[in-house]
Design a protein around this motif. Structure first.
Motif, PDB file in Angstrom:
ATOM      1  N   THR B 229     -15.614  15.391  11.233  1.00 31.90           N
ATOM      2  CA  THR B 229     -15.314  16.264  10.101  1.00 31.90           C
ATOM      3  C   THR B 229     -15.998  15.782   8.831  1.00 31.90           C
ATOM      4  O   THR B 229     -16.542  14.685   8.776  1.00 31.90           O
ATOM      5  CB  THR B 229     -13.794  16.324   9.869  1.00 31.90           C
ATOM      6  N   ARG B 230     -15.941  16.629   7.799  1.00 30.68           N
ATOM      7  CA  ARG B 230     -16.648  16.316   6.551  1.00 30.68           C
ATOM      8  C   ARG B 230     -15.908  15.262   5.733  1.00 30.68           C
ATOM      9  O   ARG B 230     -14.709  15.059   5.905  1.00 30.68           O
ATOM     10  CB  ARG B 230     -16.794  17.592   5.733  1.00 30.68           C
ATOM     11  N   ALA B 231     -16.637  14.619   4.810  1.00 27.50           N
ATOM     12  CA  ALA B 231     -16.094  13.479   4.075  1.00 27.50           C
ATOM     13  C   ALA B 231     -14.773  13.806   3.387  1.00 27.50           C
ATOM     14  O   ALA B 231     -13.797  13.070   3.530  1.00 27.50           O
ATOM     15  CB  ALA B 231     -17.115  12.999   3.051  1.00 27.50           C
ATOM     16  N   SER B 232     -14.731  14.941   2.650  1.00 29.24           N
ATOM     17  CA  SER B 232     -13.507  15.231   1.899  1.00 29.24           C
ATOM     18  C   SER B 232     -12.340  15.480   2.846  1.00 29.24           C
ATOM     19  O   SER B 232     -11.206  15.093   2.556  1.00 29.24           O
ATOM     20  CB  SER B 232     -13.719  16.448   1.006  1.00 29.24           C
ATOM     21  N   LEU B 332     -10.841   6.406  -0.626  1.00 28.20           N
ATOM     22  CA  LEU B 332     -12.010   5.935  -1.375  1.00 28.20           C
ATOM     23  C   LEU B 332     -13.188   5.677  -0.443  1.00 28.20           C
ATOM     24  O   LEU B 332     -14.309   6.146  -0.681  1.00 28.20           O
ATOM     25  CB  LEU B 332     -11.644   4.650  -2.133  1.00 28.20           C
ATOM     26  N   LEU B 333     -12.946   4.941   0.657  1.00 25.83           N
ATOM     27  CA  LEU B 333     -14.050   4.534   1.526  1.00 25.83           C
ATOM     28  C   LEU B 333     -14.705   5.731   2.200  1.00 25.83           C
ATOM     29  O   LEU B 333     -15.928   5.813   2.264  1.00 25.83           O
ATOM     30  CB  LEU B 333     -13.542   3.543   2.574  1.00 25.83           C
ATOM     31  N   PHE B 334     -13.882   6.666   2.704  1.00 31.37           N
ATOM     32  CA  PHE B 334     -14.468   7.819   3.391  1.00 31.37           C
ATOM     33  C   PHE B 334     -15.294   8.677   2.439  1.00 31.37           C
ATOM     34  O   PHE B 334     -16.309   9.249   2.834  1.00 31.37           O
ATOM     35  CB  PHE B 334     -13.391   8.660   4.078  1.00 31.37           C
ATOM     36  N   LEU B 335     -14.848   8.787   1.183  1.00 30.56           N
ATOM     37  CA  LEU B 335     -15.647   9.554   0.218  1.00 30.56           C
ATOM     38  C   LEU B 335     -16.909   8.788  -0.142  1.00 30.56           C
ATOM     39  O   LEU B 335     -18.008   9.346  -0.189  1.00 30.56           O
ATOM     40  CB  LEU B 335     -14.836   9.850  -1.047  1.00 30.56           C
ATOM     41  N   ALA B 336     -16.758   7.478  -0.402  1.00 35.71           N
ATOM     42  CA  ALA B 336     -17.890   6.695  -0.889  1.00 35.71           C
ATOM     43  C   ALA B 336     -18.999   6.598   0.146  1.00 35.71           C
ATOM     44  O   ALA B 336     -20.188   6.641  -0.184  1.00 35.71           O
ATOM     45  CB  ALA B 336     -17.421   5.292  -1.298  1.00 35.71           C
ATOM     46  N   VAL B 337     -18.615   6.485   1.426  1.00 29.22           N
ATOM     47  CA  VAL B 337     -19.613   6.214   2.449  1.00 29.22           C
ATOM     48  C   VAL B 337     -20.500   7.432   2.702  1.00 29.22           C
ATOM     49  O   VAL B 337     -21.588   7.322   3.269  1.00 29.22           O
ATOM     50  CB  VAL B 337     -18.906   5.725   3.738  1.00 29.22           C
ATOM     51  N   SER B 338     -20.035   8.612   2.232  1.00 32.23           N
ATOM     52  CA  SER B 338     -20.847   9.815   2.439  1.00 32.23           C
ATOM     53  C   SER B 338     -21.896   9.972   1.348  1.00 32.23           C
ATOM     54  O   SER B 338     -22.664  10.922   1.365  1.00 32.23           O
ATOM     55  CB  SER B 338     -19.945  11.045   2.465  1.00 32.23           C
ATOM     56  N   MET B 339     -21.925   9.054   0.367  1.00 33.78           N
ATOM     57  CA  MET B 339     -22.836   9.225  -0.770  1.00 33.78           C
ATOM     58  C   MET B 339     -23.803   8.046  -0.886  1.00 33.78           C
ATOM     59  O   MET B 339     -23.704   7.067  -0.181  1.00 33.78           O
ATOM     60  CB  MET B 339     -22.026   9.355  -2.061  1.00 33.78           C
ATOM     61  N   ARG B 340     -24.727   8.190  -1.825  1.00 31.45           N
ATOM     62  CA  ARG B 340     -25.716   7.152  -2.094  1.00 31.45           C
ATOM     63  C   ARG B 340     -25.750   6.831  -3.574  1.00 31.45           C
ATOM     64  O   ARG B 340     -25.390   7.659  -4.401  1.00 31.45           O
ATOM     65  CB  ARG B 340     -27.106   7.643  -1.666  1.00 31.45           C
ATOM     66  N   GLY B 341     -26.232   5.644  -3.922  1.00 36.18           N
ATOM     67  CA  GLY B 341     -26.359   5.275  -5.324  1.00 36.18           C
ATOM     68  C   GLY B 341     -25.639   3.967  -5.590  1.00 36.18           C
ATOM     69  O   GLY B 341     -24.707   3.613  -4.861  1.00 36.18           O
ATOM     70  N   VAL B 421     -18.395   9.824 -10.063  1.00 36.22           N
ATOM     71  CA  VAL B 421     -17.386   9.453 -11.051  1.00 36.22           C
ATOM     72  C   VAL B 421     -15.999   9.391 -10.403  1.00 36.22           C
ATOM     73  O   VAL B 421     -15.215   8.474 -10.661  1.00 36.22           O
ATOM     74  CB  VAL B 421     -17.404  10.460 -12.229  1.00 36.22           C
ATOM     75  N   ILE B 422     -15.713  10.364  -9.524  1.00 34.82           N
ATOM     76  CA  ILE B 422     -14.396  10.397  -8.868  1.00 34.82           C
ATOM     77  C   ILE B 422     -14.186   9.133  -8.041  1.00 34.82           C
ATOM     78  O   ILE B 422     -13.155   8.467  -8.123  1.00 34.82           O
ATOM     79  CB  ILE B 422     -14.285  11.625  -7.953  1.00 34.82           C
ATOM     80  N   VAL B 423     -15.213   8.800  -7.259  1.00 31.20           N
ATOM     81  CA  VAL B 423     -15.097   7.630  -6.392  1.00 31.20           C
ATOM     82  C   VAL B 423     -14.933   6.360  -7.216  1.00 31.20           C
ATOM     83  O   VAL B 423     -14.103   5.503  -6.911  1.00 31.20           O
ATOM     84  CB  VAL B 423     -16.331   7.557  -5.471  1.00 31.20           C
ATOM     85  N   VAL B 424     -15.706   6.273  -8.298  1.00 29.65           N
ATOM     86  CA  VAL B 424     -15.588   5.092  -9.152  1.00 29.65           C
ATOM     87  C   VAL B 424     -14.195   5.045  -9.780  1.00 29.65           C
ATOM     88  O   VAL B 424     -13.576   3.973  -9.863  1.00 29.65           O
ATOM     89  CB  VAL B 424     -16.686   5.104 -10.237  1.00 29.65           C
ATOM     90  N   GLY B 425     -13.687   6.214 -10.188  1.00 31.94           N
ATOM     91  CA  GLY B 425     -12.335   6.267 -10.752  1.00 31.94           C
ATOM     92  C   GLY B 425     -11.306   5.736  -9.762  1.00 31.94           C
ATOM     93  O   GLY B 425     -10.406   4.972 -10.133  1.00 31.94           O
TER      94      GLY B 425
END
Lengths: 164, 458
Positions: B229-232, B332-341, B421-425
């Motif tokens: 399934t998708r990250a969110s 946090l981890l599931f959201l963060a791992v789907s992104m880069r930066g 920003v959300i993930v960092v928050g």
């Protein structure tokens, strides 16, 4: 499969079935029956039309397109009967009139807030039933027409192949 | 106004369901609705914290006859946690562009179901709200609508329907043996009836919630679903929906059936230990990011089981804290791992520290209270187990971090700003809990007090 007998009886049965549904809902306050079973009966009336005439014919019935939206209306009516008392400082689902008081009447029909809740339940079940059935029927219809198209295309190809 | 959060979510969900959720305006409306529900839950929570448990029997019926809403600190903690995770996931998905018109309404319905589960004082009503949340989850799992997502949604639905059915059967059995459906009544009746049927019922309840949590022998559905399934949606499933499992075990185990929890403690301990080791070892051997995190969740719920097995006030206290921190970690981890930066990488590292239990991230707190509970209990085996589990999670989290954020993939570019920003928050939130744990500790302390009746030293 669909003979004239089916078609005629389906057409004749539509209005009486809806009337029975209404009856089941109204008598639910003294005898067995309630909004849920009334909703199922009413949805079955349309299921019969759908099976006999197919989705195209069903769509020609008046107002049928709006029936699935009854789910939202019903949900809001039921939720209002739950939450309005809490706005007025009572517990959730406190019904009016309170136990022991006499309710306003129309013939044998008594107007109490529980009836409003049940009408909401009826709308949810009825709208859901008709909505789900007709969307399945439409998907099935779409699938069948696309299959037919594929078959026709194959047949045409085959003919072309034979001639060359 | 103890029913206000439920009212906001319920009316809001119905209204949003009528609108097209792919349009930005409607998505923002649903965010406003969820945020106001969260605020009202917080206000209610402050009231409950000051004035104690609130109770209301619906329809003005007598206690034990009507359905009751019963809000204590435990319920508030779980409701706030779940709504916060849902809000983060909803904002995240809105920022990335919602792809299905029903998505925001489903998130609200799930919020409603979860809040209802945590607020109800009636076992059957618990099941009803539980199903509202589960049905939203079934549809959410297929979000994205590719064959891969349908496949994982199918697994999810079949396994969890079985779990729900077991739970329904055990509620019926509880009603049959005790004659009550309100939890207070069941709790009072259980010591008076024969022990053997209640033990069987408790075992069934345990299996039902074990399936939701993805505990070791019932975990088989979890990796397939979490990778598909998708990250969110994974963040919602693991950070919000899985709370039903741990809440259910704490509520039905520690609160309603404490004698049976004590009786089953050895089983819980063994399953928890196996979960920790199995989850850790599997995570190390996996390569895809979501798979590592999925097996990591299996390991992490093992700690909650071990805490419950230790039992007593210290054990339940540790279980509550660990659940809260684990929910935040996983979201946090599931959201963060789907992104880069690099920002996301830093946030991920904080989450990884938290899972491994390294200070100052919040996970340290969870491990610490578990240690304390184990030492208080005098069981050195558990201390060794927690250390071993911590070591394993440190290993796999940083394997994953290295693969995902150190070795830069050339083809992938940095993600959009708002999701970052959300993930960092969320990462900052985890750090804050780790640095200033007093409010959470006090809340958990009061929750334990509400369940077990006496005070406990944090």
């Amino acid at each position: 499969m669909t003979t004239e007998l089916y078609k005629v009886s389906a057409r004749i049965l539509l209005l009486p079935t809806l009337l029975v549904a209404l009856g089941v809902m109204v008598k639910g306050y003294a005898d067995p029956g309630d909004g849920f079973s009334a909703g199922v009966i009413a949805a079955l009336a349309f299921a019969l039309q759908l099976m006999v005439f197919g989705p195209g014919e069903l769509d020609r019935l008046p107002l049928i397109r709006y029936v699935p939206y009854a789910v939202f209306l019903g949900l809001i009516i039921s939720l209002l009967t739950a939450f309005v008392p809490s706005v007025m400082g009572q517990t959730l689902f406190t019904h009016w009139p309170p136990a022991g008081d006499s309710a306003p009447r129309f013939g044998t029909l008594e107007f109490i807030t529980a009836v409003a809740f049940d009408v909401g339940v009826f709308l949810i079940v009825f709208g859901f039933g008709v909505g789900v059935l007709s969307s399945f029927a439409r998907a099935e219809g779409r699938m069948r027409t696309s299959e037919e198209r594929v078959a026709r295309a194959r047949a045409a190809e085959g003919e072309a192949g034979n001639t060359t | 106004m103890m029913e206000l959060p439920l009212g906001i979510l319920w009316f809001g969900a119905v209204i949003v369901a009528m609108l097209d959720g792919t349009r930005r305006r409607n998505a923002v409306l649903s965010i406003v609705i969820l945020a106001s529900a969260l605020v009202s839950t917080l206000v209610l929570g402050a009231d409950v914290y000051r004035n104690g448990t609130q109770e209301m029997v619906v329809g003005g019926w007598e206690q034990g006859v009507g359905i009751s809403l019963r809000i204590d600190t435990l319920g508030i903690i779980f409701a706030v946690l779940s709504q916060a995770v849902l809000l983060a996931a909803l904002v995240f998905e809105t920022a990335n562009g919602i792809k299905a018109r029903i998505f925001p309404a489903l998130v609200l319905f799930m919020g409603l179901g979860l809040t209802g589960v945590f607020f109800t004082g009636d076992a059957f009503n618990f099941y009803v709200f539980f199903e509202i949340a589960m049905i939203s989850a079934y549809v959410l799992a297929s979000y994205g609508e590719t064959p891969r997502q349908f496949r994982s949604a199918f697994i999810f639905i079949v396994v969890n329907l079985l779990g729900s059915m077991l739970f329904l059967i055990s509620i019926a059995a509880l009603y049959h043996t005790t004659g009550r459906l309100d939890m207070v009544g069941i709790k009072a009746q259980v010591p008076l009836v024969a022990e053997s049927p209640i033990v069987l019922i408790s075992a069934t309840i345990f299996v039902a919630f074990g399936v939701k949590l993805g505990l070791f022998p019932f975990h088989f559905w979890l990796p397939a679903v979490y990778t598909g399934t998708r990250a969110s949606v994974v963040a919602i499933l693991s950070g919000a929906l899985a709370n039903i499992g741990s809440y259910g075990l704490i509520r039905f185990g520690a609160d309603v059936l404490p004698r049976e929890l004590e009786f089953g403690a050895p089983v819980l301990l063994i399953l928890g230990a196996v979960s920790i080791v199995y989850g850790g070892v599997q995570s190390i051997s996996r390569h895809s990011a979501n798979e590592v995190l999925a097996y990591s969740s299996i390991g992490q719920v093992g700690y909650i089981m071990v805490a419950l097995a230790i039992g007593g006030e210290a054990g339940v206290f540790a279980a509550i804290l660990y659940t809260v921190i684990n929910g935040l970690n996983k979201a946090l981890l599931f959201l963060a791992v789907s992104m880069r930066g690099w920002l996301v990488g830093t946030a991920f590292a904080i989450g990884a520290f938290s899972v491994a239990g390294v200070p100052p991230a919040a996970g340290f707190l969870g491990k610490l209270v578990l240690f304390q509970a184990a030492i208080e209990d005098g069981s050195w085996a558990i201390v060794v187990l927690v250390l071993l589990g911590g070591g394993l999670s440190f290993l796999y989290m940083f394997q994953l971090y290295r693969r995902r954020f150190w070795i830069a993939g050339e083809e992938e570019e940095e993600s959009a700003h708002l999701p970052q920003v959300i993930v960092v928050g969320m990462a900052v939130g985890l750090l804050l809990i780790g640095l200033w744990p007093q409010p959470l500790l006090e809340l958990a302390d009061q929750a334990v007090l509400g369940i077990m009746g006496t005070d406990t030293a944090p």
